[in-house]
Motif scaffolding. Structure first.
Motif, PDB file in Angstrom:
ATOM      1  N   ASP A 111       0.809  -1.083   0.022  1.00  0.00           N
ATOM      2  CA  ASP A 111      -0.111   0.028  -0.132  1.00  0.00           C
ATOM      3  C   ASP A 111       0.993   1.185   0.153  1.00  0.00           C
ATOM      4  O   ASP A 111       1.430   1.681   0.968  1.00  0.00           O
ATOM      5  N   LEU A 112       1.167   1.989  -1.213  1.00  0.00           N
ATOM      6  CA  LEU A 112       1.992   3.056  -1.210  1.00  0.00           C
ATOM      7  C   LEU A 112       1.576   4.287  -0.383  1.00  0.00           C
ATOM      8  O   LEU A 112       2.512   5.023  -0.332  1.00  0.00           O
ATOM      9  N   THR A 113       0.490   4.271  -0.233  1.00  0.00           N
ATOM     10  CA  THR A 113      -0.098   5.338   0.699  1.00  0.00           C
ATOM     11  C   THR A 113       0.170   5.499   1.961  1.00  0.00           C
ATOM     12  O   THR A 113       0.390   6.645   2.568  1.00  0.00           O
ATOM     13  N   ARG A 114       0.776   4.376   2.505  1.00  0.00           N
ATOM     14  CA  ARG A 114       1.241   4.444   3.826  1.00  0.00           C
ATOM     15  C   ARG A 114       2.358   3.361   4.108  1.00  0.00           C
ATOM     16  O   ARG A 114       2.950   3.294   5.359  1.00  0.00           O
ATOM     17  N   GLU A 115       3.086   2.834   3.020  1.00  0.00           N
ATOM     18  CA  GLU A 115       4.251   2.048   3.131  1.00  0.00           C
ATOM     19  C   GLU A 115       5.268   2.538   2.396  1.00  0.00           C
ATOM     20  O   GLU A 115       5.091   3.206   1.081  1.00  0.00           O
ATOM     21  N   LEU A 116       6.501   2.419   2.805  1.00  0.00           N
ATOM     22  CA  LEU A 116       7.779   2.790   1.947  1.00  0.00           C
ATOM     23  C   LEU A 116       8.412   1.675   1.561  1.00  0.00           C
ATOM     24  O   LEU A 116       9.248   1.193   2.384  1.00  0.00           O
ATOM     25  N   PRO A 117       8.272   1.033   0.484  1.00  0.00           N
ATOM     26  CA  PRO A 117       9.034  -0.223   0.057  1.00  0.00           C
ATOM     27  C   PRO A 117      10.510   0.064  -0.311  1.00  0.00           C
ATOM     28  O   PRO A 117      10.869   1.156  -0.949  1.00  0.00           O
ATOM     29  N   ILE A 118      11.297  -0.840   0.445  1.00  0.00           N
ATOM     30  CA  ILE A 118      12.823  -0.849   0.436  1.00  0.00           C
ATOM     31  C   ILE A 118      13.058  -1.987  -0.323  1.00  0.00           C
ATOM     32  O   ILE A 118      12.926  -3.073   0.047  1.00  0.00           O
ATOM     33  N   VAL A 119      13.366  -1.976  -1.729  1.00  0.00           N
ATOM     34  CA  VAL A 119      13.475  -3.080  -2.789  1.00  0.00           C
ATOM     35  C   VAL A 119      14.940  -3.546  -2.908  1.00  0.00           C
ATOM     36  O   VAL A 119      15.749  -2.458  -3.368  1.00  0.00           O
TER      37      VAL A 119
END
Length: 480
Positions: A196-204
């Motif tokens: 959920d990009l509105t509340r999570e910051l993915p580190i890929v």
């Protein structure tokens, strides 16, 4: 996922090694808590880690992979893997003051490395039987080792950000203990469907295990392909690469930081010309997907976050014809095939290209006349010797010569400037630099000068001085 709202951003290894700069300048960068999201970060391994895992990119000094691939090294790779554990846990020690978090980070990377160690021991044992050949598995080994570096940096960054109150999410694309091998696009769709990009910051992780095998095509440029496909699959508004320097009118270490200017704007065509010289703003295959999907690419300096960087789009052309950048490549080999029988005999060029392809030698330019074809290749002396041997077999009556040279190129989105060639050659002649060969296409996006390798830096300074510095005031940094 909301279309066209988020950005996909890649952070290079040198930048990753400075966590505070990454956090303060890139991830937070003056944003409020709510504005931190709608971004995906694709990260490289910490600076120097991939060299230890594979081999040193510049010197060729063997890392774990190179030692394992060398059948004569016996257990040397195992000792190197043990040193690697200390190297990576020392990095953790510098990053985590909290002993519980350091323990968690150490446990994660130690489990990975010991899992790889067990796998390599089993593979070595298996290949002691004649029916199994180690060479058939080396690419898989290379990919497995490469993935350790990105898993380490991505896990640590997510853990550290979580500790600091940011809802970061570790997205592991390395395929560690995965049961099925998916095509890259399918793997990415599956990974981001759960985010959920509105509340999570993915580190890929910059490395992604997939059916296509990224290292087969891109070798150590794999993270750019991952970054590009993430941007395309998630329909990003913009793709951003954070480097430790600006994409500038020349290398500031050669010309001087006071004389170069950030490009501000350019197009994917110019990016391709840079890639041809081995100075990648973006790998051409990675850039292709973004160009076709009209996703703009921005190259930014990690340590100057207030600067808008350089925006690369498909349709940009400079307002008036001009040279945008002077770039080049050292250590280039000219392979010259001279054969009097070539004239009137079609197909000679194709036969030479077949040999170059067989040895996976990349050429950046070539010139031809009635009986001579010269290719300028970026390769090692070992590979060049093999190519020359094969060419002598293919053209037994030919005279084949090699010479180490440098290629220096003036590049721009529109270089239809009257007299530019004369000015360029005069600038080189004034510095007593001989032009060994010269290439200019009708499309007028670059001019390549082949010079003696010893004149490489002098040629860049001379061309920058003649073609760009007189116009530096016009290059006022473009706010995109």
């Amino acid at each position: 996922m909301t279309t066209q709202q988020h950005t996909v951003e890649k952070i290079g290894g040198t930048s990753m090694s400075n966590y505070e700069a990454v956090r303060d300048n890139i991830i937070i960068g003056g944003r409020s808590k709510e504005d931190l999201y709608q971004r995906i970060f694709v990260v490289s391994a910490y600076g120097g880690v991939t060299n230890e895992l594979l081999e040193h990119k510049k010197t060729g000094e063997p890392g774990v992979y190179a030692l394992f691939a060398d059948a004569e090294s016996d257990w040397a790779w195992g000792d190197d893997l043990t040193k690697l554990v200390k190297f990576l846990t020392d990095i953790n020690g510098e990053l985590f003051e909290d002993p519980m978090l350091k323990q968690q980070a150490d446990q994660f990377i130690t489990d990975r490395i010991e899992g790889v160690r067990g796998c390599l021991i089993d593979l070595q044992r298996l290949c002691s039987y004649g029916q199994f050949q180690l060479e058939e598995h080396l690419l898989t080994v290379r990919e497995m080792l490469a993935g350790i570096g990105e898993a380490h940096s991505a896990f640590n960054t997510a853990l550290k950000l979580q500790q600091e109150g940011i809802n970061a999410r570790f997205v592991d694309l390395t395929g560690w203990r995965d049961n099925e091998l998916l095509p890259l696009d399918e793997k990415l769709k599956q990974a981001f469907d759960a985010v959920d990009l509105t509340r999570e910051l993915p580190i890929v992780t910059g490395y992604a295990q997939c059916k296509e095998g990224l290292m087969r095509t891109f070798d150590r440029g794999y993270s750019e392909m991952t970054f590009s496909r993430v941007a395309v699959i998630t329909e990003a508004r913009e793709a951003i690469i954070h480097k430790e320097y600006h994409l500038s009118s020349a290398d500031p270490n050669i010309v001087g930081a006071d004389k170069v200017v950030p490009l501000g704007r350019t197009n994917y065509d110019v990016a391709d010309q840079l890639a041809n010289l081995g100075m990648e703003a973006i790998h051409p295959r990675a850039g292709k997907g973004m160009r076709q999907n009209e996703i703009p690419l921005r190259v930014m300096n990690t340590f100057e976050p207030e600067h808008t960087g350089t925006l690369i789009t498909g349709d940009y052309v400079s307002e008036k014809p001009q040279v945008e950048i002077i770039a080049g490549a050292k250590g280039v080999f000219a392979i010259e095939v001279f054969d009097q029988d070539m004239q009137g005999e079609p197909g000679s060029d194709r036969r030479i290209l077949d040999v170059l392809s067989r040895f996976k030698v990349r050429f950046m330019s070539k010139d031809t006349n009635a009986n001579t074809i010269t290719h300028y290749v970026g390769s090692t002396l070992k590979h060049v010797k093999r190519v020359v041997k094969a060419l002598k077999e293919e053209f037994p009556n030919a005279e084949i010569n090699t010479r180490k040279v440098a290629v220096v190129s003036a590049i721009g989105s529109d270089m239809k400037v009257p007299g530019i060639l004369a000015r360029s050659v005069k600038a080189l002649a004034d510095e007593e630099i001989s032009v060994l060969a010269l290439h200019q296409c009708m499309r007028q996006v670059d001019i390549q000068f082949v010079v003696d390798e010893d004149h490489y830096e002098k040629a860049i300074v001379a061309l920058h001085g003649a073609l760009i510095e007189p116009h530096n005031h016009e290059y006022a940094i473009v706010a995109a």
